[in-house]
Write an enzyme that holds these catalytic residues in place. Structure first.
Site, short mmCIF file in Angstrom:
data_model
loop_
_atom_site.label_atom_id
_atom_site.label_comp_id
_atom_site.label_asym_id
_atom_site.label_seq_id
_atom_site.Cartn_x
_atom_site.Cartn_y
_atom_site.Cartn_z
N GLY A 182 0.78 -1.23 0.00
CA GLY A 182 0.00 0.00 0.00
C GLY A 182 0.81 1.29 0.00
O GLY A 182 0.34 2.31 0.49
N ASN A 229 1.44 3.04 -2.60
CA ASN A 229 0.67 3.97 -3.45
C ASN A 229 -0.57 4.48 -2.73
O ASN A 229 -0.96 5.64 -2.91
CB ASN A 229 0.29 3.30 -4.77
CG ASN A 229 1.42 3.32 -5.76
OD1 ASN A 229 1.76 4.38 -6.30
ND2 ASN A 229 2.04 2.17 -5.99
N LEU A 272 -4.50 -7.20 -6.75
CA LEU A 272 -4.10 -8.33 -7.61
C LEU A 272 -5.27 -9.15 -8.15
O LEU A 272 -5.07 -10.12 -8.86
CB LEU A 272 -3.14 -9.24 -6.84
CG LEU A 272 -1.78 -8.60 -6.51
CD1 LEU A 272 -0.94 -9.52 -5.65
CD2 LEU A 272 -1.03 -8.22 -7.78
N LEU A 310 -9.13 -9.47 -10.19
CA LEU A 310 -9.90 -8.81 -11.23
C LEU A 310 -11.14 -8.19 -10.58
O LEU A 310 -11.80 -8.84 -9.76
CB LEU A 310 -10.32 -9.87 -12.25
CG LEU A 310 -10.65 -9.41 -13.66
CD1 LEU A 310 -9.48 -8.63 -14.27
CD2 LEU A 310 -10.97 -10.62 -14.53
N HIS A 352 0.34 0.91 -13.16
CA HIS A 352 1.09 -0.25 -13.63
C HIS A 352 2.57 0.15 -13.68
O HIS A 352 2.88 1.25 -14.12
CB HIS A 352 0.58 -0.64 -15.03
CG HIS A 352 1.23 -1.86 -15.58
ND1 HIS A 352 0.88 -3.14 -15.18
CD2 HIS A 352 2.24 -2.02 -16.48
CE1 HIS A 352 1.63 -4.02 -15.82
NE2 HIS A 352 2.47 -3.37 -16.61
N ASP A 407 -4.98 -3.96 -18.22
CA ASP A 407 -4.00 -2.93 -18.64
C ASP A 407 -4.33 -2.30 -20.00
O ASP A 407 -3.43 -1.93 -20.76
CB ASP A 407 -2.57 -3.53 -18.70
CG ASP A 407 -2.13 -4.07 -17.35
OD1 ASP A 407 -2.52 -3.49 -16.32
OD2 ASP A 407 -1.42 -5.08 -17.32
N GLU A 461 5.98 6.31 -9.31
CA GLU A 461 4.56 5.98 -9.10
C GLU A 461 3.96 6.92 -8.06
O GLU A 461 2.87 7.44 -8.22
CB GLU A 461 4.40 4.53 -8.62
CG GLU A 461 4.75 3.50 -9.66
CD GLU A 461 4.49 2.07 -9.19
OE1 GLU A 461 3.55 1.85 -8.40
OE2 GLU A 461 5.22 1.17 -9.62
C1 GRF Z 1 3.08 -1.09 -7.68
O1 GRF Z 1 4.32 -1.35 -8.27
C2 GRF Z 1 2.03 -0.88 -8.74
O2 GRF Z 1 2.53 -0.37 -9.93
C3 GRF Z 1 1.53 -2.27 -8.97
O3 GRF Z 1 1.59 -2.91 -7.72
C4 GRF Z 1 2.57 -2.28 -6.89
C5 GRF Z 1 1.88 -1.90 -5.62
O4 GRF Z 1 2.75 -1.42 -4.65
N1 GRF Z 1 0.22 -2.26 -9.56
P1 GRF Z 1 2.17 -0.80 -3.30
O5 GRF Z 1 1.32 -1.88 -2.64
O6 GRF Z 1 1.38 0.41 -3.65
O7 GRF Z 1 3.38 -0.47 -2.49
#
Ligand code: GRF
Length: 204
Positions: free
Chosen positions: A15, A17, A93, A95, A112, A153, A182
């Protein structure tokens, strides 16, 4: 939409992001509120981040329901109860159920860790992505934020940022460099989508 947009963030893991979205919402870069964190895993560290930020959480696992329809109905009811305007997938992860994609069309985004349309599609996640980039010999990589539709994607690209691929990169060092980017672009891309739609709704 005259109110401040309400966001649900979907996670399966660390998490980081999610954290970047929470931080941006709190310091004003993102003019929206993260009001719900949905996790496909009971032990995802992101759930602790949500709790620390005082954000409600919901663990959503198909195995907890008698059938997929019951799961979808429960998820939609949850999103309705929180009056969700946008969904941000952040390392989710699974769908998304088709009914959710349909209901929130053009209001679901994903991040992504490669420059789509390259290195996307089913099975392209985590270290697989970075290993493929390194094996290809590409000199640049970087994250992509895109709209989510029914195909992995595939939806419209909202934002990308290029980062260099170094000759001695491993998938770990490249992943770390991409992840930094990101954290910069995910809040910006969400804000961009919100503003695009505000302009459109004023115009109609
Ligand atoms: C990131 O690299 C994102 O691009 C991908 O999954 C990862 C998630 O990382 N979809 P986090 O859980 O946000 O640290």
């Amino acid at each position: 939409m005259s109110h401040r947009p309400r966001i649900a963030v979907f996670i399966s893991g660390g998490g980081s992001n999610l954290q970047s979205l929470i931080d941006a919402s709190r310091d004003g870069r993102l003019k929206a509120d993260i009001v719900l964190v949905v996790s496909s895993k009971l032990k995802a560290f992101g759930l602790q981040r949500a709790a620390k930020a005082d954000i409600d959480t919901f663990v959503f696992r198909l195995k907890d329901y008698p059938d997929p329809e019951a799961a979808e109905t429960d998820l939609i009811e949850k999103l309705d109860a929180y009056d969700i305007d946008y969904i941000a997938l952040a390392g989710y992860l699974k769908l998304l159920p088709a009914s959710v994609v349909k209901k929130y069309r053009n209001c679901i985004i994903n991040i992504h860790p490669a420059l789509l349309p390259k290195y996307g599609g089913q099975g392209m996640y985590g270290h697989f992505v970075h290993e493929a980039v390194i094996a290809s010999g590409d000199k640049v990589s970087g994250p992509t934020v895109h709209i989510v539709d029914e195909i992995y994607d595939n939806g419209r690209i909202l934002m990308q940022e290029e980062v260099p691929v170094m000759p001695d990169d491993t998938s770990e060092t490249l992943a770390a460099r991409v992840l930094e980017a990101e954290h910069r672009i995910y809040p910006q891309a969400l804000q961009k989508l919100i503003e695009e739609q505000q302009v459109r709704s004023r115009g109609s």
